[in-house]
Scaffold this motif. Structure first.
Motif, short mmCIF file in Angstrom:
data_model
loop_
_atom_site.label_atom_id
_atom_site.label_comp_id
_atom_site.label_asym_id
_atom_site.label_seq_id
_atom_site.Cartn_x
_atom_site.Cartn_y
_atom_site.Cartn_z
N PHE A 102 0.83 -1.21 0.00
CA PHE A 102 0.00 0.00 0.00
C PHE A 102 0.86 1.25 0.00
O PHE A 102 0.63 2.19 -0.77
N SER A 103 1.88 1.26 0.86
CA SER A 103 2.64 2.51 0.94
C SER A 103 3.40 2.76 -0.36
O SER A 103 3.46 3.90 -0.84
N CYS A 104 3.92 1.72 -0.99
CA CYS A 104 4.63 1.94 -2.26
C CYS A 104 3.66 2.34 -3.38
O CYS A 104 3.93 3.27 -4.14
N ALA A 105 2.52 1.64 -3.45
CA ALA A 105 1.55 1.96 -4.51
C ALA A 105 1.03 3.38 -4.34
O ALA A 105 0.90 4.12 -5.33
N ALA A 106 0.72 3.76 -3.09
CA ALA A 106 0.19 5.12 -2.86
C ALA A 106 1.22 6.16 -3.27
O ALA A 106 0.89 7.18 -3.89
N GLN A 107 2.49 5.92 -2.94
CA GLN A 107 3.56 6.88 -3.32
C GLN A 107 3.68 6.98 -4.83
O GLN A 107 3.80 8.06 -5.39
N MET A 108 3.64 5.83 -5.50
CA MET A 108 3.78 5.86 -6.96
C MET A 108 2.58 6.56 -7.61
O MET A 108 2.74 7.32 -8.57
N MET A 109 1.39 6.33 -7.06
CA MET A 109 0.20 6.97 -7.64
C MET A 109 0.25 8.48 -7.40
O MET A 109 -0.04 9.26 -8.31
N ALA A 110 0.65 8.88 -6.20
CA ALA A 110 0.73 10.32 -5.90
C ALA A 110 1.79 10.99 -6.77
O ALA A 110 1.61 12.11 -7.24
N ALA A 111 2.91 10.30 -6.98
CA ALA A 111 4.00 10.91 -7.74
C ALA A 111 3.71 10.99 -9.24
O ALA A 111 4.27 11.83 -9.93
#
Ligand code: KIV
Length: 273
Positions: A102-111
């Motif tokens: 979740f934390s990696c996916a959320a970061q990639m989506m936000a970026a």
């Protein structure tokens, strides 16, 4: 001519609803100029971790990082207005736990502004898919030949060639569908197996080296443009030889520079005529 009218970007629920209605057309893109050219023709663009091999000449997909993929994904999103853009979760960024994913996916989506993520794995990753989907992250699943498993597979080999292996892939696909994946990539699997999975799942299957019966198809763009070296994979087709066009343009440029034909004064600044 454009296949689609100008309008809003294709959404994940729309892709999901295409099952049984129309084929999902998808290609990979890693950089803005290519994404810009594909956008009108396809429903979905995947910023795949195949970037590692295609764009960085690495031997496999394992060493690309989430920062690198997110930067490519951001470029693709900026360059497009129509296709739904998805990004691959890189090896090591999600296998440890659903929380890590979740934390990696959320970061990639936000970026990057992508609409969701793709991850490799069947039953073993089903909890992770559920965790992400329940928290607002659309997941495109990927089973069969999973390039991030290259070391356990002992190479990039077609999967599901015997009954036991086929049953495992069916269970993998079912588990991902039950976990909430909106669609599933079937890569490098026996044709009859891809057909069966497509018939039994209620989410779209997107084939690459799978079956014409899949609900959609995806290919690596460089493979259809003659930009992947001499060998076109069996499951792809060269739809245009951009390699030849680029090679010819480079040769013509070199010739004109060497002969003093390019540039002319028309290409220069501050020239009074
Ligand atoms: O990384 C990638 O490009 C992919 C597609 C080929 C499905 O996973």
């Amino acid at each position: 001519m454009s296949v689609h009218s100008q309008g809003q970007r294709v959404t994940v629920p729309q892709l999901r609803a295409y099952k049984g209605e129309r084929k999902i057309v998808s290609l990979t893109a890693y950089i803005a100029p290519i994404a810009r050219l594909l956008d009108h023709a396809v429903d979905m663009i995947l910023v795949g971790d195949s970037t590692a091999m295609v764009g960085y000449a690495l031997p496999d997909t394992l060493s690309i990082t989430s920062d690198t993929l997110a930067a490519h994904a951001a470029a693709v999103v900026r360059a497009t207005t129509h296709a739904c853009v998805m990004v691959d979760m890189p090896f090591g960024s999600y296998q440890q736990s659903p929380q890590q994913a979740f934390s990696c996916a959320a970061q990639m989506m936000a970026a990057s502004g992508v609409s969701g993520v793709k991850l490799e794995g069947g039953q073993v990753m089903a909890d992770t898919t559920q965790f992400l989907v329940e928290r607002g992250i659309p997941v495109l699943a990927h089973v069969g030949l999973m390039p991030q498993y290259v070391n356990t597979m002992g190479g990039f080999k077609a999967q599901g060639m015997n009954d036991a292996a086929a049953q495992r892939i069916i269970a993998d696909a079912r588990a991902q569908a039950q976990a909430g994946a909106f669609a599933i990539v079937l890569e490098g699997v026996a044709e009859a197996l891809a057909r069966e999975i497509t018939q039994t799942l209620d989410i779209p299957t997107i084939g690459i080296g799978a079956s014409p019966a899949c609900d959609g198809q995806i290919l690596v763009t460089e493979d259809i443009l003659g930009l992947s070296g001499d060998r076109i994979p069996k499951f792809a087709r060269c739809f245009a030889d951009a390699g030849q066009v680029i090679r010819g343009a480079a040769e013509q440029y070199a010739k004109e520079v060497r002969e003093g034909v390019f540039p002319t004064l028309d290409n220069c600044f501050g020239v009074k005529r």
